[in-house]
Enzyme design. Structure first.
Site, PDB file in Angstrom:
ATOM      1  CE  LYS A  27      16.411  26.347 -44.380  1.00  8.17           C
ATOM      2  NZ  LYS A  27      17.085  26.310 -43.079  1.00  8.17           N
ATOM      3  CB  THR A  72      14.349  23.511 -42.193  1.00 12.17           C
ATOM      4  OG1 THR A  72      15.528  24.048 -41.631  1.00 12.17           O
ATOM      5  CG2 THR A  72      13.337  23.191 -41.105  1.00 12.17           C
ATOM      6  CG  ASP A  73      20.540  22.947 -45.005  1.00 17.07           C
ATOM      7  OD1 ASP A  73      20.507  24.153 -45.340  1.00 17.07           O
ATOM      8  OD2 ASP A  73      21.401  22.139 -45.406  1.00 17.07           O
ATOM      9  CG  PHE A 174     -20.729  54.916 -49.640  1.00 17.83           C
ATOM     10  CD1 PHE A 174     -21.239  53.623 -49.738  1.00 17.83           C
ATOM     11  CD2 PHE A 174     -20.551  55.465 -48.372  1.00 17.83           C
ATOM     12  CE1 PHE A 174     -21.553  52.896 -48.596  1.00 17.83           C
ATOM     13  CE2 PHE A 174     -20.857  54.743 -47.229  1.00 17.83           C
ATOM     14  CZ  PHE A 174     -21.365  53.459 -47.343  1.00 17.83           C
ATOM     15  NE  ARG A 191     -17.121  55.856 -53.193  1.00 11.11           N
ATOM     16  CZ  ARG A 191     -17.230  54.995 -52.192  1.00 11.11           C
ATOM     17  NH1 ARG A 191     -17.005  55.378 -50.952  1.00 11.11           N
ATOM     18  NH2 ARG A 191     -17.564  53.745 -52.420  1.00 11.11           N
ATOM     19  CB  VAL A 239     -16.202  48.955 -51.706  1.00 12.17           C
ATOM     20  CG1 VAL A 239     -15.129  47.883 -51.802  1.00 12.17           C
ATOM     21  CG2 VAL A 239     -15.585  50.339 -51.816  1.00 12.17           C
ATOM     22  CD  GLN A 240     -19.902  47.525 -48.590  1.00 12.67           C
ATOM     23  OE1 GLN A 240     -19.564  48.407 -49.376  1.00 12.67           O
ATOM     24  NE2 GLN A 240     -19.983  47.729 -47.294  1.00 12.67           N
ATOM     25  CG  ASN A 266     -13.124  52.907 -49.826  1.00 15.11           C
ATOM     26  OD1 ASN A 266     -12.611  53.320 -50.868  1.00 15.11           O
ATOM     27  ND2 ASN A 266     -14.344  53.229 -49.450  1.00 15.11           N
ATOM     28  CG  HIS A 268     -10.829  56.690 -47.392  1.00 11.32           C
ATOM     29  ND1 HIS A 268     -12.087  56.331 -47.820  1.00 11.32           N
ATOM     30  CD2 HIS A 268     -10.569  55.902 -46.321  1.00 11.32           C
ATOM     31  CE1 HIS A 268     -12.560  55.380 -47.025  1.00 11.32           C
ATOM     32  NE2 HIS A 268     -11.655  55.093 -46.123  1.00 11.32           N
TER      33      HIS A 268
HETATM   34  O1  LIG Z   1     -18.231  51.628 -50.610  1.00 18.66           O
HETATM   35  C1  LIG Z   1     -18.241  51.922 -49.395  1.00 18.66           C
HETATM   36  N1  LIG Z   1     -18.744  51.030 -48.506  1.00 18.66           N
HETATM   37  C2  LIG Z   1     -18.807  51.292 -47.155  1.00 18.66           C
HETATM   38  O2  LIG Z   1     -19.281  50.447 -46.356  1.00 18.66           O
HETATM   39  C3  LIG Z   1     -18.303  52.541 -46.738  1.00 18.66           C
HETATM   40  N2  LIG Z   1     -18.208  53.139 -45.511  1.00 18.66           N
HETATM   41  C4  LIG Z   1     -17.640  54.348 -45.696  1.00 18.66           C
HETATM   42  O3  LIG Z   1     -17.383  55.193 -44.766  1.00 18.66           O
HETATM   43  N3  LIG Z   1     -17.380  54.558 -47.014  1.00 18.66           N
HETATM   44  C5  LIG Z   1     -17.787  53.444 -47.682  1.00 18.66           C
HETATM   45  N4  LIG Z   1     -17.751  53.106 -48.995  1.00 18.66           N
END
Ligand SMILES: O=c1[nH]c(=O)c2[nH]c(=O)[nH]c2[nH]1
Length: 323
Positions: A27, A72-73, A174, A191, A239-240, A266, A268
């Site tokens: 359920k 399931t009930d 970036f 940014r 970001v990575q 991300n 934007h």
């Molecule tokens: O932090 C980021 N990683 C990316 O791989 C990436 N690619 C992108 O267009 N912007 C960003 N920003």
């Protein structure tokens, strides 16, 4: 009780061309609120539970024989009854309780999977005083857990957090990515960084583990890796890199965790181009960066699963060495 030889013979006669790779039934979206009353002070927990059972025979699918089926009930009723008897602690604890109930009560069940999502209620505070029985819904971050138990094996516990949307207005860049004939994005030394944090992790050991403490530790660590200290913040070159630093911090703090996945889409925010609006005394785009266009899609999505080397399987290590 496993399958009888008669059952297995009957079923194998059917599996000439096909075989089931997986089965499960249960359920979904069993919603429940549990109140614990300590005199005038009330405590609440709201969960949404999905149950899924796998049986030792496939006669229900093959022959329409329902004699092993826990409806399931009934599964839904069991969720309510165990919540009434035992109360709700964490999603992980309630998941384990349900798994153990299904396996011990029904010998024909071989596997139980319980997925739980918690709806967060926070106690109201009026003039600095915590309210006895009034709460605010605060879905800033949603907690979830998935407990799977196979008969005779250790439980598999995965926990997670989703929908935690955050933003910071500086300390993010970036730059120095591949600028070839396909690239239009310029290097960006400054940014906005906004994302919706999703994370899922698995516990290898559970000895001495407080699931609530672990969940809060993940949340705090990921937020700190993103935001840094209140006055100076923390610089993010991508970001990575931020994602990895968050995962590393969590694995260092919680030894019982075997791996952690983090996904950071991300979100934007593009500076609005004011170069056409010279009569308003606005400087060209980029020089002030005060007005932005939020655009959720398309969104970059960055993810990684970080595990402990000591726990990685030989296959995973081989794959890693080739990367
Ligand atoms: O932090 C980021 N990683 C990316 O791989 C990436 N690619 C992108 O267009 N912007 C960003 N920003």
């Amino acid at each position: 009780m496993s399958q009888t030889s008669e059952e297995s013979r009957e079923e194998s006669e059917h599996f000439v061309d096909f075989d089931f790779m997986d089965t499960g039934y249960g359920k979904n979206h069993i919603k429940l609120l549990r109140i614990k009353r300590e005199g005038a002070v009330h405590h609440v927990k709201e969960f949404q539970v999905d149950t899924q059972l796998t049986l030792c025979s496939k006669k229900d699918y093959l022959f329409g024989d329902n004699s092993d089926i826990v409806a399931t009930d009934s599964q839904k009723n069991i969720v309510y009854i165990l919540a009434k008897i035992h109360g709700l602690k964490s999603p992980e604890d309630f998941g384990l309780l349900l798994c153990s109930h299904f396996l011990s009560k029904y010998p024909r069940v071989t596997k139980v999977k319980i997925s739980i999502e918690e709806h967060p209620w926070q106690r109201m505070v009026t003039d600095g005083v915590p309210h006895n029985h009034a709460f605010i819904s605060t879905p800033t971050a949603i907690r979830f857990a998935c407990v799977t138990c196979e008969r005779g094996a250790m439980p598999d516990i995965e926990s997670g957090m989703k929908n935690l949307r955050v933003m910071k207005t500086t300390q993010s860049a970036f730059e120095h990515f591949i600028h070839d004939e396909f690239a239009t994005l310029p290097d960006c030394p400054e940014r906005i960084f906004s994302t919706v944090i999703y994370s899922k992790w698995k516990y290898g050991m559970t000895a001495g583990l407080d699931y609530d403490y672990a969940w809060n530790t993940v949340k705090d660590s990921v937020l700190y890796a993103f935001a840094g200290s209140p006055d100076t913040g923390i610089f993010s070159p991508s970001v990575q890199n931020t994602l990895y630093l968050a995962q590393k911090e969590v694995l260092e703090k919680i030894p019982q965790m075997s791996w952690i996945e983090v996904q950071l889409p991300n979100k934007h925010y593009t500076p609005v181009d004011f170069s056409q609006f010279k009569y308003f005394g606005v400087k060209p785009s980029g020089s002030e960066n005060e007005v932005f266009l939020p655009s959720d899609y398309p969104a970059g999505n960055i993810r990684a699963v970080l595990g402990r080397k000591s726990l990685l399987s030989p296959d995973m290590l081989m794959l890693q060495s080739k990367l």
